[in-house]
Design an enzyme around this catalytic site. Structure first.
Site, PDB file in Angstrom:
ATOM      1  N   ASP B  86     -13.056  27.392  43.317  1.00  0.00           N
ATOM      2  CA  ASP B  86     -12.425  28.492  44.037  1.00  0.00           C
ATOM      3  C   ASP B  86     -13.482  29.054  44.993  1.00  0.00           C
ATOM      4  O   ASP B  86     -14.671  28.883  44.786  1.00  0.00           O
ATOM      5  CB  ASP B  86     -11.933  29.541  43.030  1.00  0.00           C
ATOM      6  N   ASP B 121      -9.659  32.340  51.671  1.00  0.00           N
ATOM      7  CA  ASP B 121      -8.503  33.068  52.202  1.00  0.00           C
ATOM      8  C   ASP B 121      -8.697  34.568  51.985  1.00  0.00           C
ATOM      9  O   ASP B 121      -9.698  34.997  51.412  1.00  0.00           O
ATOM     10  CB  ASP B 121      -7.225  32.577  51.506  1.00  0.00           C
ATOM     11  N   CYS B 275      -2.599  28.798  12.140  1.00  0.00           N
ATOM     12  CA  CYS B 275      -2.931  27.848  13.204  1.00  0.00           C
ATOM     13  C   CYS B 275      -3.689  26.698  12.584  1.00  0.00           C
ATOM     14  O   CYS B 275      -4.510  26.893  11.678  1.00  0.00           O
ATOM     15  CB  CYS B 275      -3.786  28.566  14.246  1.00  0.00           C
ATOM     16  N   CYS B 277      -5.599  24.558  14.399  1.00  0.00           N
ATOM     17  CA  CYS B 277      -6.610  24.026  15.317  1.00  0.00           C
ATOM     18  C   CYS B 277      -7.937  23.884  14.578  1.00  0.00           C
ATOM     19  O   CYS B 277      -8.182  24.565  13.579  1.00  0.00           O
ATOM     20  CB  CYS B 277      -6.735  24.898  16.557  1.00  0.00           C
ATOM     21  N   CYS B 280      -9.733  27.078  13.639  1.00  0.00           N
ATOM     22  CA  CYS B 280      -9.146  27.839  12.528  1.00  0.00           C
ATOM     23  C   CYS B 280      -9.278  27.106  11.206  1.00  0.00           C
ATOM     24  O   CYS B 280      -9.433  27.720  10.157  1.00  0.00           O
ATOM     25  CB  CYS B 280      -7.680  28.162  12.815  1.00  0.00           C
TER      26      CYS B 280
END
Lengths: 537, 537
Positions: B86, B121, B275, B277, B280
């Site tokens: 960016d 921009d 969770c 994942c 976790c």
């Protein structure tokens, strides 16, 4: 052996069953383990995070008989957690008969030393005639009494489960529960809902569970036999099920199906492993497709078990946060049949209300009219009905809801208060705000939970607005104010809808808080005062 | 460098960006990495499964200048995947000014060798006046043209992104897109939606993205700057966003917040790790609470990243299965503001329809009137409008939908066919089924997808039924049949509602398929035939 409830929301609860080997937090899914095949090893269940399982005493009796008794069911299955033994009733339902008598299997379970056990009931099933259903209820109650007589002096540290039959005949379920509830079991269960769940009749399931729970002692755990896909766990819990067994993880796996939040996907159709569970993290789709069938099944079982467990954990978190209804709203979009059950649940708000906290750590999410049937909303609406019904002979001023919350913090409300003060009417005028969520919010309650703690989709839909007018109209009919003044907001009330309200209107302005509109409000109040002074009211 | 679309649903697509280092499957979340702090190591992103990231060229310029150029951004960040740089426009928006000129930062990015880069921009932002917004559009276009002139012979294997400004002024967004689209960028982006997303104005976001996409070349990737919580990813994708960057995982983590499917929970309020994942699974809540702040943050970042990634994977799977709308229905219940956006999306069905497949591997789920605005339903309704409008001078017979699907398989339909045959009217009578989902299903199309491939919540709600009558009423007004006969089903049509239809009714019976009701139907048809024979019609 004890059961303690730690948190509640709707009829759902987080609780703890203390048993000889430790304690089991509920709601708990107890995956079904076939003692013969043990497709998924019980040690693996423990590793995933399961602290309980279900196995079948009838199969143990048929295939392990003495060995199982000698070792005890925990050692036989190599599982230290909570074990529920089912009695063979499912086999009875499937095959019509079992080779063991009701008392034999009770005695056998006593020797197996599980933590929870079921008497050999007669499942009503899904397709039974009413007559057959009546018989299954009667026969199950008879067996229940016989089993308890047999167990009188030797319950053996086991929670004995009394199954409630009746099938789809909800009145029979209620009757069965009333009788079963008197017998003094340690836990209760809804029998034979499997067919109903397979037919996705979740609204009927709702009726059955609530009918049973109504008559059973609230302090005992309630088990649901044969729960299916995890997308319905939250419904089961919201209805008051504390434990449930399910073989879905294995049945789906054998059928090549991968559980997702909205249903299942056949492995061949899966393009992405959108899951972080250890089974999915360990592999890739390409590798999966190359596995031999048995290993693929093992993968699917493991994944399915992880998904089921995290859904249970999510439900528990929802209960402690007081957002179980929000969770139901999400899950209701897994399938239209679940959505139908959620709509149906609204009818039972009075039952759900009793155990729904009056204060929650989060605000409510209101989506559409379905959300209005949640107990917090209905509880308030009913309260206002009583409250306003008791206010005799005063003036009711209905203001539209301002943008700010609490409503009484809004600039516009301050101005209205000034007008009332100036006219010396503040003691005589009862100020409320009308709004499509709570119907009417008295200014004096504006900051009471949840009247300022909610988020709602705006602009309001037509149904929500019509619903509000209907509520207002009924409210005004039932109350006995000496005058009702409505300050209209065209974004909440159309002139046509307003016609349904027996009230005086202050005048229509696009912005009800403009000086002009408030001046209209002042004039209306002043005229009322002058008129009443003149007529001596 | 190329972009290829592999699957579409609504305006969402699964695609592939080929770049010099490989290929990136889209939709892709490109997490924001701050090159100075690198709170979460880019290697870790790769390990989780991210194949792309976003970093900030302006910060690289300020703090790494030459070093970054010498190494190139991939080596500097130790990340082999797709890198978007960016330009510093965010800093410009936040702090009002940056120390580098537009062409300098373009040139600097050229040297950094990322895979996608953004010109500097001027973001419109969220609170800009219309005049200011107009200026930002103009100035951004000017800079865009200058940047492209500068890059004429040396695009450097980089996808150059043309950002579309205009902010909340949707007409300006459209204008900006039309001009930007002409300039020949490799990819486009919606600028400055962050404030709009922070204010949960997802309906406005919808308008902005669709306004921009309408005027941009469809074959180019479209980037959304600053996506937030994963609950809005599916909306962004459904609108046509192919890539999006987000720092939410880190911002939430620093604020002690754990991402869930419905929002975030502060770590202190979390009672369950629902969770699977790896982060976790590796820990327990008790251990987490004991960790020093930085390690807790690292845990939260990792968990948040896993959750975000699996949501992206789930969205991709939804697209290939053709159930992106179903996924939106679920996510819409994460927050009322998202539900509002879904309701708003219905207005744009014609845009979404173009890229929604005509056949899908799964049936449609219909919940309520919101589901009716999905493109598959509206597409059919419009088609029937045209189809019936073209049938001159025939007799229209409207039957209620039978239970069975396809409707033409129902026993009742067979009997009606026999009646038509017996009366020798089968060539003259055009048979359709009325139903609250598709409005009208011609018998001849009954097995065309999705007219038999849907599940709907029953009994139908009042709004769905009213909606059907409105559709039927409009349809009959627009068509020129010589007679319209409605066979009424009181569960679909109340006598009061039926009054709105200009048609002949065969007679009301609680079961429209009973012999008696069908006999009524036969008589009505026979009378019509006799009458027409008599009058010579």
């Amino acid at each position: 052996m004890s059961f303690e409830v730690k948190a509640e929301d709707l009829a759902g609860r987080v609780g703890k069953i203390k048993f000889k080997g430790g304690s089991l937090e509920t709601p708990a899914l107890l995956p079904v383990v076939n003692p013969r095949t043990r497709e998924f090893p019980p040690e693996g269940l423990w590793q995933i995070g399961y602290r309980g399982l279900t196995t079948n005493a009838y199969l143990l009796w048929r295939f392990f008989r003495e060995e199982a008794v000698e070792q005890g069911v925990h050692k036989l299955l190599n599982f230290q957690g909570f074990i529920l033994t089912d009695s063979g009733a499912y086999q009875l339902l499937q095959y019509g008969d079992v080779e063991v008598s009701p008392l034999e299997i009770v005695d056998y379970q006593l020797k197996l030393k599980p933590d929870m056990a079921v008497i050999l009931d007669v499942p009503t099933g899904w397709e039974a005639s009413r007559r057959r259903a009546e018989w299954t209820v009667k026969e199950t109650l008879k067996r229940a009494q016989e089993a308890l007589n047999f167990l009188k002096d030797k319950r053996g540290n086991i929670l004995w489960v009394g199954p409630v039959q009746g099938g789809k005949y909800v009145d029979l379920v209620a009757e069965a529960a009333r009788e079963m509830g008197k017998l003094g079991f340690d836990a209760y269960a809804l029998g034979s809902p499997t067919g109903i769940m397979e037919a996705y009749q979740f609204d009927l399931l709702t009726e059955m569970v609530l009918a049973a729970k109504k008559w059973l002692p609230a302090g005992k755990p309630f088990h649901l036999f044969g729960a299916g896909h995890p997308f319905m766990f939250s419904l089961a819990v919201a209805l008051g099920c504390d434990t449930f067994d399910s073989a879905a993880y294995a049945l789906y796996a054998k059928d090549g199906r991968y559980i997702t939040e909205y249903g299942t996907v056949r492995l061949e159709r899966l393009r992405y492993l959108a899951c972080n569970c250890p089974a999915c993290r360990r592999t890739t789709l390409e590798d999966l497709m190359e596995l031999p069938r048995r290993e693929r099944e093992a993968f699917l079982m493991e994944h399915n078990l992880y998904v089921c467990l995290s859904e249970v954990e999510r439900i528990k978190q929802s209960i402690v946060e007081g957002r179980l209804w929000e969770h139901l709203e999400v899950r209701a979009r897994s399938h239209p049949a679940l959505f139908q059950a959620l709509k149906n649940l609204g009818k039972h708000w009075k039952t759900l209300e009793k155990t729904t906290p009056r204060w929650k750590p989060r605000g409510l999410f209101i989506f559409d009219e379905v959300s209005l049937s949640r107990p917090e909303v209905q509880r308030h609406r009913e309260k206002v009905f009583r409250l306003l019904g008791n206010l005799q002979n005063r003036i009711l001023l209905l203001l539209p809801e301002p943008e700010a919350k609490p409503y009484t913090q809004a600039e516009g409300y301050r101005k209205v208060s000034e007008i009332l003060c100036e006219l010396e009417m503040e003691g005589d005028v009862y100020v409320c705000f009308y709004n499509p969520v709570f119907g009417v919010t008295p200014a004096s309650l504006a900051d009471v939970y949840p009247l300022s703690q909610f988020e709602v989709a705006k602009p309001y839909g037509k149904t929500l607005l019509e619903n509000m007018v209907e509520y207002l109209s009924n409210l005004l009919k039932e109350s006995s104010f000496r005058a009702v003044i409505v300050h209209p907001d065209p974004s909440l009330l159309s002139p046509e809808q307003a016609g349904k309200l027996k009230a005086t209107f202050t005048g229509w302005a696009s912005d009800p808080w403009s000086s002009e509109a408030l001046e209209n409000l002042r004039k209306t109040l002043a005229q009322l005062k002058a008129f009443e002074g003149f007529t001596g009211l």
